[in-house]
Design an enzyme around this catalytic site. Structure first.
Site, PDB file in Angstrom:
ATOM      1  N   LYS A 108      48.907  34.194  24.118  1.00 45.85           N
ATOM      2  CA  LYS A 108      47.725  33.669  23.434  1.00 45.85           C
ATOM      3  C   LYS A 108      46.599  34.926  23.034  1.00 45.85           C
ATOM      4  O   LYS A 108      46.210  35.108  22.200  1.00 45.85           O
ATOM      5  CB  LYS A 108      46.819  32.205  24.019  1.00 45.85           C
ATOM      6  CG  LYS A 108      47.736  31.188  24.047  1.00 45.85           C
ATOM      7  CD  LYS A 108      46.856  29.707  24.280  1.00 45.85           C
ATOM      8  CE  LYS A 108      46.384  29.973  25.509  1.00 45.85           C
ATOM      9  NZ  LYS A 108      47.346  29.892  26.771  1.00 45.85           N
TER      10      LYS A 108
ATOM     11  N   ARG B 246      42.170  21.782  25.881  1.00 50.37           N
ATOM     12  CA  ARG B 246      43.118  22.099  26.800  1.00 50.37           C
ATOM     13  C   ARG B 246      43.515  20.539  27.299  1.00 50.37           C
ATOM     14  O   ARG B 246      44.428  20.304  27.820  1.00 50.37           O
ATOM     15  CB  ARG B 246      42.519  22.498  28.217  1.00 50.37           C
ATOM     16  CG  ARG B 246      42.235  23.834  28.466  1.00 50.37           C
ATOM     17  CD  ARG B 246      43.743  24.616  28.667  1.00 50.37           C
ATOM     18  NE  ARG B 246      43.841  25.507  29.753  1.00 50.37           N
ATOM     19  CZ  ARG B 246      43.471  26.874  29.728  1.00 50.37           C
ATOM     20  NH1 ARG B 246      42.766  27.265  28.544  1.00 50.37           N
ATOM     21  NH2 ARG B 246      43.570  27.555  30.734  1.00 50.37           N
TER      22      ARG B 246
ATOM     23  N   ARG C 255      50.779  40.434  35.048  1.00 50.08           N
ATOM     24  CA  ARG C 255      49.496  40.729  34.187  1.00 50.08           C
ATOM     25  C   ARG C 255      48.448  41.436  34.894  1.00 50.08           C
ATOM     26  O   ARG C 255      48.299  40.926  35.964  1.00 50.08           O
ATOM     27  CB  ARG C 255      49.036  39.192  33.784  1.00 50.08           C
ATOM     28  CG  ARG C 255      47.874  39.425  32.793  1.00 50.08           C
ATOM     29  CD  ARG C 255      47.613  38.230  31.905  1.00 50.08           C
ATOM     30  NE  ARG C 255      47.325  36.878  32.724  1.00 50.08           N
ATOM     31  CZ  ARG C 255      46.927  35.726  32.097  1.00 50.08           C
ATOM     32  NH1 ARG C 255      47.255  35.730  30.734  1.00 50.08           N
ATOM     33  NH2 ARG C 255      46.562  34.910  32.699  1.00 50.08           N
TER      34      ARG C 255
ATOM     35  N   ARG D 211      43.947  39.297  37.495  1.00 45.36           N
ATOM     36  CA  ARG D 211      42.997  38.129  37.467  1.00 45.36           C
ATOM     37  C   ARG D 211      42.939  37.354  38.894  1.00 45.36           C
ATOM     38  O   ARG D 211      44.106  37.080  39.421  1.00 45.36           O
ATOM     39  CB  ARG D 211      43.392  37.004  36.472  1.00 45.36           C
ATOM     40  CG  ARG D 211      42.736  37.506  35.069  1.00 45.36           C
ATOM     41  CD  ARG D 211      42.981  36.722  34.222  1.00 45.36           C
ATOM     42  NE  ARG D 211      43.190  35.148  34.294  1.00 45.36           N
ATOM     43  CZ  ARG D 211      43.296  34.359  33.377  1.00 45.36           C
ATOM     44  NH1 ARG D 211      43.342  34.622  31.794  1.00 45.36           N
ATOM     45  NH2 ARG D 211      43.295  32.903  33.543  1.00 45.36           N
TER      46      ARG D 211
ATOM     47  N   ARG E 271      48.510  25.726  37.392  1.00 53.66           N
ATOM     48  CA  ARG E 271      47.877  26.003  36.059  1.00 53.66           C
ATOM     49  C   ARG E 271      49.118  25.235  35.286  1.00 53.66           C
ATOM     50  O   ARG E 271      48.857  24.890  34.160  1.00 53.66           O
ATOM     51  CB  ARG E 271      47.658  27.450  35.676  1.00 53.66           C
ATOM     52  CG  ARG E 271      46.186  27.723  36.577  1.00 53.66           C
ATOM     53  CD  ARG E 271      45.852  29.258  36.742  1.00 53.66           C
ATOM     54  NE  ARG E 271      46.084  30.003  35.368  1.00 53.66           N
ATOM     55  CZ  ARG E 271      46.274  31.067  35.283  1.00 53.66           C
ATOM     56  NH1 ARG E 271      46.720  31.809  36.262  1.00 53.66           N
ATOM     57  NH2 ARG E 271      46.395  31.848  34.009  1.00 53.66           N
TER      58      ARG E 271
HETATM   59  P1  AMP Z   1      42.680  30.695  30.675  1.00 59.89           P
HETATM   60  O1  AMP Z   1      42.112  32.142  30.892  1.00 59.89           O
HETATM   61  O2  AMP Z   1      42.506  30.089  29.427  1.00 59.89           O
HETATM   62  O3  AMP Z   1      44.040  30.710  31.490  1.00 59.89           O
HETATM   63  O4  AMP Z   1      41.673  29.977  31.678  1.00 59.89           O
HETATM   64  C1  AMP Z   1      41.435  30.228  32.982  1.00 59.89           C
HETATM   65  C2  AMP Z   1      40.882  29.179  33.903  1.00 59.89           C
HETATM   66  O5  AMP Z   1      39.503  28.641  33.104  1.00 59.89           O
HETATM   67  C3  AMP Z   1      41.796  27.807  33.587  1.00 59.89           C
HETATM   68  O6  AMP Z   1      42.939  27.733  34.520  1.00 59.89           O
HETATM   69  C4  AMP Z   1      40.696  26.564  33.569  1.00 59.89           C
HETATM   70  O7  AMP Z   1      40.225  26.654  35.148  1.00 59.89           O
HETATM   71  C5  AMP Z   1      39.449  27.117  32.853  1.00 59.89           C
HETATM   72  N1  AMP Z   1      39.415  26.669  31.471  1.00 59.89           N
HETATM   73  C6  AMP Z   1      39.708  27.812  30.574  1.00 59.89           C
HETATM   74  N2  AMP Z   1      39.624  26.907  29.402  1.00 59.89           N
HETATM   75  C7  AMP Z   1      39.381  25.811  29.643  1.00 59.89           C
HETATM   76  C8  AMP Z   1      39.303  24.435  28.947  1.00 59.89           C
HETATM   77  N3  AMP Z   1      39.374  24.482  27.500  1.00 59.89           N
HETATM   78  N4  AMP Z   1      39.136  23.254  29.718  1.00 59.89           N
HETATM   79  C9  AMP Z   1      38.963  23.341  31.240  1.00 59.89           C
HETATM   80  N5  AMP Z   1      38.850  24.178  31.778  1.00 59.89           N
HETATM   81  C10 AMP Z   1      39.183  25.635  31.145  1.00 59.89           C
END
Ligand code: AMP
Length: 217
Positions: free
Chosen positions: A13, A88, A127, A160, A171
């Site tokens: 994404k 999400r 990554r 990360r 996740r």
């Molecule tokens: P990402 O970079 O999108 O993989 O997000 C990393 C982490 O941020 C996720 O594992 C969640 O803990 C938190 N996170 C990101 N976006 C959301 C969302 N829309 N709702 C809840 N938690 C989120």
């Protein structure tokens, strides 16, 4: 255009959103990036979110909705935006509707990037981000020249905090349980476009712009 990107962690994404942003001027709005910034600056919101993020669990809907509301008020989003990693879960999708309506903005498309589980694991464990250029790289897939270019620029390849195997497992589970139901939710609205997210980044991008019906520059 105003787009939502759906897809499992590691489905590409962020990578594809950055390309659309570069070519078409839409703004990438990543709740993950906004949360990581809040954690880095140790804001009260960041401190609240950190433990959930480290565990690979979702942060509370209130927190991310507040971030999104604020971010969508910035004038740059008038050029169009890509919501990357938001919504999400179904509750967030339901809350997004009124936020967009209040701002007079409607979604044009919801893109699902489809990728098999074994490929997701390799993408996530490999990554890295270059500390100097910010470029997203992968130690399993990126050309050696691109990995070397980061080091030559004086950068380091940063992993990360939540890209370790245990958190990744969580996740992916959270994605299956909470985010996947959004596919049916958005299919019912007629906005869903499914894009094959496997293979070369350029080929995926070609399929993406074709699915969105935007011209390639
Ligand atoms: P990402 O970079 O999108 O993989 O997000 C990393 C982490 O941020 C996720 O594992 C969640 O803990 C938190 N996170 C990101 N976006 C959301 C969302 N829309 N709702 C809840 N938690 C989120």
């Amino acid at each position: 255009m105003r787009i939502v990107f759906l897809g499992a962690p590691g489905s590409g994404k962020g990578t594809q959103a950055q390309r659309l942003m570069a070519d078409h001027g839409m703004v990438q709005v990543s709740t993950g990036d906004l949360l990581r910034e809040a954690v880095k600056s140790a804001t009260p919101l960041g401190l609240k979110a950190k433990a959930r993020m480290d565990a690979g669990e979702l942060v509370s809907d209130d927190i991310v909705l507040e971030l999104i509301r604020e971010r969508l008020q910035a004038p740059d989003t008038r050029r169009g935006f890509i919501l990357d990693g938001f919504p999400r879960n179904v509750a967030q999708a339901r809350a997004l509707g009124p936020v967009l309506e209040a701002a007079g903005l409607a979604l044009d498309a919801v893109v699902l990037l489809e990728v098999d589980l074994d490929i997701l694991m390799k993408r996530l464990t490999g990554r890295r981000t270059c500390s100097v250029t910010g470029k997203l790289l992968n130690i399993h897939f990126s050309p050696q020249a691109e990995l070397d270019a980061c080091r030559k620029a004086g950068g380091e390849l940063i992993q990360r905090a939540d890209d370790n195997e245990q958190t990744i497992g969580n996740r992916l589970r959270v994605y299956r349980e909470q985010t996947e139901p959004l596919i049916a939710h958005y299919r019912a609205t007629g906005l869903l476009r499914v894009v094959d997210g496997e293979g070369e980044i350029d080929d995926i991008y070609r399929r993406l712009v074709a699915a969105l019906g935007v011209a390639r520059p």
